[in-house]
Write a protein that holds these residues in place. Structure first.
Motif, PDB file in Angstrom:
ATOM      1  N   LEU A   1       0.836  -1.207   0.000  1.00 35.72           N
ATOM      2  CA  LEU A   1       0.000   0.000   0.000  1.00 35.72           C
ATOM      3  C   LEU A   1       0.867   1.253   0.000  1.00 35.72           C
ATOM      4  O   LEU A   1       0.598   2.209  -0.761  1.00 35.72           O
ATOM      5  CB  LEU A   1      -0.909  -0.010   1.239  1.00 35.72           C
ATOM      6  N   ARG A   2       1.905   1.258   0.819  1.00 33.94           N
ATOM      7  CA  ARG A   2       2.790   2.424   0.897  1.00 33.94           C
ATOM      8  C   ARG A   2       3.435   2.698  -0.472  1.00 33.94           C
ATOM      9  O   ARG A   2       3.488   3.852  -0.934  1.00 33.94           O
ATOM     10  CB  ARG A   2       3.853   2.195   1.966  1.00 33.94           C
ATOM     11  N   ALA A   3       3.901   1.656  -1.123  1.00 33.19           N
ATOM     12  CA  ALA A   3       4.531   1.829  -2.436  1.00 33.19           C
ATOM     13  C   ALA A   3       3.523   2.347  -3.454  1.00 33.19           C
ATOM     14  O   ALA A   3       3.849   3.237  -4.273  1.00 33.19           O
ATOM     15  CB  ALA A   3       5.113   0.498  -2.898  1.00 33.19           C
ATOM     16  N   ARG A   4       2.292   1.836  -3.408  1.00 35.13           N
ATOM     17  CA  ARG A   4       1.275   2.289  -4.360  1.00 35.13           C
ATOM     18  C   ARG A   4       0.917   3.758  -4.136  1.00 35.13           C
ATOM     19  O   ARG A   4       0.846   4.549  -5.091  1.00 35.13           O
ATOM     20  CB  ARG A   4       0.026   1.419  -4.249  1.00 35.13           C
ATOM     21  N   LEU A   5       0.722   4.158  -2.887  1.00 31.67           N
ATOM     22  CA  LEU A   5       0.332   5.528  -2.592  1.00 31.67           C
ATOM     23  C   LEU A   5       1.454   6.501  -2.942  1.00 31.67           C
ATOM     24  O   LEU A   5       1.192   7.589  -3.455  1.00 31.67           O
ATOM     25  CB  LEU A   5      -0.049   5.660  -1.113  1.00 31.67           C
ATOM     26  N   GLN A   6       2.691   6.129  -2.626  1.00 36.31           N
ATOM     27  CA  GLN A   6       3.812   6.998  -2.963  1.00 36.31           C
ATOM     28  C   GLN A   6       3.968   7.131  -4.474  1.00 36.31           C
ATOM     29  O   GLN A   6       4.293   8.212  -4.999  1.00 36.31           O
ATOM     30  CB  GLN A   6       5.093   6.467  -2.342  1.00 36.31           C
ATOM     31  N   GLY A   7       3.726   6.058  -5.199  1.00 36.93           N
ATOM     32  CA  GLY A   7       3.813   6.120  -6.645  1.00 36.93           C
ATOM     33  C   GLY A   7       2.744   6.993  -7.256  1.00 36.93           C
ATOM     34  O   GLY A   7       2.970   7.670  -8.278  1.00 36.93           O
ATOM     35  N   GLU A   8       1.535   6.984  -6.652  1.00 40.43           N
ATOM     36  CA  GLU A   8       0.436   7.763  -7.194  1.00 40.43           C
ATOM     37  C   GLU A   8       0.517   9.236  -6.843  1.00 40.43           C
ATOM     38  O   GLU A   8       0.146  10.102  -7.641  1.00 40.43           O
ATOM     39  CB  GLU A   8      -0.903   7.197  -6.701  1.00 40.43           C
TER      40      GLU A   8
ATOM     41  N   ALA B   1       3.876  11.593  -2.345  1.00 40.71           N
ATOM     42  CA  ALA B   1       4.004  11.959  -0.923  1.00 40.71           C
ATOM     43  C   ALA B   1       4.633  10.816  -0.144  1.00 40.71           C
ATOM     44  O   ALA B   1       4.626   9.655  -0.560  1.00 40.71           O
ATOM     45  CB  ALA B   1       2.635  12.308  -0.351  1.00 40.71           C
ATOM     46  N   ASP B   2       5.205  11.166   1.006  1.00 39.19           N
ATOM     47  CA  ASP B   2       5.849  10.177   1.864  1.00 39.19           C
ATOM     48  C   ASP B   2       4.827   9.582   2.807  1.00 39.19           C
ATOM     49  O   ASP B   2       4.154  10.284   3.544  1.00 39.19           O
ATOM     50  CB  ASP B   2       6.982  10.827   2.650  1.00 39.19           C
ATOM     51  N   PHE B   3       4.694   8.237   2.789  1.00 38.70           N
ATOM     52  CA  PHE B   3       3.768   7.565   3.682  1.00 38.70           C
ATOM     53  C   PHE B   3       4.506   6.652   4.641  1.00 38.70           C
ATOM     54  O   PHE B   3       3.947   5.777   5.236  1.00 38.70           O
ATOM     55  CB  PHE B   3       2.757   6.731   2.861  1.00 38.70           C
TER      56      PHE B   3
END
Length: 502
Positions: free
Chosen positions: A490-497, A500-502
């Motif tokens: 999830l962290r990788a997906r959100l950062q890619g989209e 932002a840093d999660f």
């Protein structure tokens, strides 16, 4: 040499009861043939490559309970991933356990009536529905079956004139198989020692009983345990386990103490004793408040019950060896699931499967002392009542929806049940119903990681991005070890989209 008359007698005494008890088990649980996968069936069977091929089994991607996985390999070879055929083994093992219990009773010589009564009480008791109706819980029926076989082989070895070593080896192998099914079988050697002390003359005993041996062994085990607990991280694990269990099953998020935790344990003992005596409103999940103090009625009842149990052991040790042995049976098999060391649940029906076998024989032994007409008048209605209660409980396990609906009805404050009801509706595409259940689960338990993740997923699907990110951030912040891989994805997906840093 065994003659034809001996063979005929064995068939009449042993095989006819086997056929009767197996037939009754299949008749009682026949409705499970239409049931779907539920609860732990998904991680243990459906998503587990270990049970689909020998290569997967040896790869051992889902460690633990290899005997259960071996039995699943047979089911998969015969029936594929259709759960209907898998039910046959489930009913077979339960019926077999009732028969083995019948043979154990015959070995203890309480009388034929008591043997039948004990086997039937065990066969139809509603607390056993969870083990039979849920495929993933086959570990309990397998473990008990091989413990009973080990006992029968050991008792035969104690009385054998020839081939004694062969029976001892068979008992050891059966015990090993039981350990490969479930760890609670670890108590069996102690139970065999109790049997030996109660029923076997000194010259025929197999297990060492020297006066100095067991005190020294016990002292060494206690010393090792204290050393591990104090200096090897045992205390930290214990405290962490207590905290996790109190949070997950008691909705308690304050400071953890031994005092508070063991009050809850005692309440759970009383709760499960009540379910043994009056098995209604059964469910997969039980949630109830923590006792306020040591004068709570649930706690006092548990302490009184412990005193009665101890007095029973003391009074029967010399006067009634059969009763002493069966009390020891119930106590020893309860010990591993008693939550003296934190487990996954404070109370669960399946925890009673092995202890209940001893309790059913004990009840039958007590009834066997009554006049025959009174025995029949008492036993027949009780067996029929328990069978009816089991028949009504079995449909609870028909599907995930029926299972979690019952759990929520019995324990309205169970975040686990609420979260799983949310999962049921999410899989059906009913996003608003799923959202409501997840929201309620979080209101009960703010640390419910799956509810946070799934709420984020729902809000993302309906286009509410800020709400989705809020719940995703909370999910990532909790850093639950069980969902670490999911969190990293999830962290990788959100950062890619978003960048932002999660």
């Amino acid at each position: 040499m065994i003659g034809s008359r001996d063979v005929s007698r064995f068939r009449a005494v042993s095989l006819l009861p086997l056929l009767i008890l197996l037939s009754l088990a299949f008749a009682l649980y026949a409705q499970t043939f239409g049931h779907a996968w539920t609860y732990d069936d998904f991680p243990v069977i459906v998503e587990n490559a270990d049970v689909r091929s020998w290569a997967g089994f040896w790869e051992n991607g889902y460690p633990g309970r290899p005997l259960r996985e071996l039995s699943f390999l047979l089911d998969h070879a015969l029936f594929g991933m259709n759960p209907t055929g898998w039910r046959v083994q489930q009913m077979f093992w339960h019926g077999l356990n009732a028969w083995l219990l019948f043979l154990v009773a015959r070995r203890l010589h309480p009388g034929r009536f008591a043997a039948w009564a004990g086997a039937l009480l065990f066969l139809v008791h509603p607390l056993n529905v969870e083990v039979v109706a849920n495929l993933s819980h086959r570990k309990d029926s397998l473990a008990l079956a091989f413990c009973l076989l080990a006992f029968l082989a050991f008792s035969r070895a104690c009385g054998a004139q020839k081939k004694r070593a062969g029976w001892v080896v068979l008992a050891a192998l059966a015990w090993g198989a039981a350990l490969l099914a479930k760890e609670n079988a670890v108590v069996l050697p102690v139970l065999l020692l109790v049997y030996q002390c109660c029923f076997v003359p000194a010259r025929r005993r197999i297990l060492p009983v020297g006066r100095g041996l067991w005190p020294v062994a016990g002292f060494a085990a206690i010393a090792w345990g204290f050393g591990w607990y104090l200096f090897e991280g045992g205390m930290a694990r214990h405290l962490a386990g207590m905290q996790q269990l109190l949070q997950a099953k008691a909705n308690y998020f304050g400071e953890v103490s031994w005092d508070l935790y063991y009050r809850m344990v005692l309440k759970s003992w009383t709760f499960m004793a009540g379910k043994v005596l009056w098995p209604v409103d059964l469910a997969l999940e039980y949630t109830y408040p923590i006792p306020r103090d040591w004068f709570d009625a649930w706690v006092l009842t548990a302490l009184f019950g412990l005193a009665v149990f101890g007095a029973g052991l003391w009074l029967t040790a010399r006067r009634a060896p059969r009763a002493f042995f069966l009390l020891a049976w119930a106590g020893l098999f309860w010990l591993p699931v008693s939550n003296l060391w934190p487990l996954a649940y404070f109370a669960a029906d399946r925890y009673c499967y092995a202890p209940l076998a001893g309790l059913c024989l004990l009840a039958a032994l007590a009834l066997g002392r009554l006049p025959l007409p009174l025995r029949v008048v008492l036993v027949v209605p009780v067996v029929l009542l328990l069978a009816q209660l089991s028949w009504r409980q079995i449909p609870v396990w028909r599907s995930p929806q029926t299972l979690w609906t019952q759990a929520h009805r019995v324990s309205a404050t169970s975040a686990f049940a609420l979260n799983n009801l949310g999962n049921v509706h999410l899989l059906k595409g009913e996003l608003l119903k799923a959202r409501d259940y997840y929201t309620e689960a979080l209101a009960v338990n703010p640390l419910n990681t799956t509810a946070l993740y799934n709420l984020g997923l729902i809000y993302e699907r309906v286009g509410m991005k800020e709400q989705a990110l809020k719940h995703y951030r909370l999910f990532l912040k909790l850093d639950d070890p069980k969902f670490r891989a999911q969190a990293e994805a999830l962290r990788a997906r959100l950062q890619g989209e978003s960048g932002a840093d999660f």
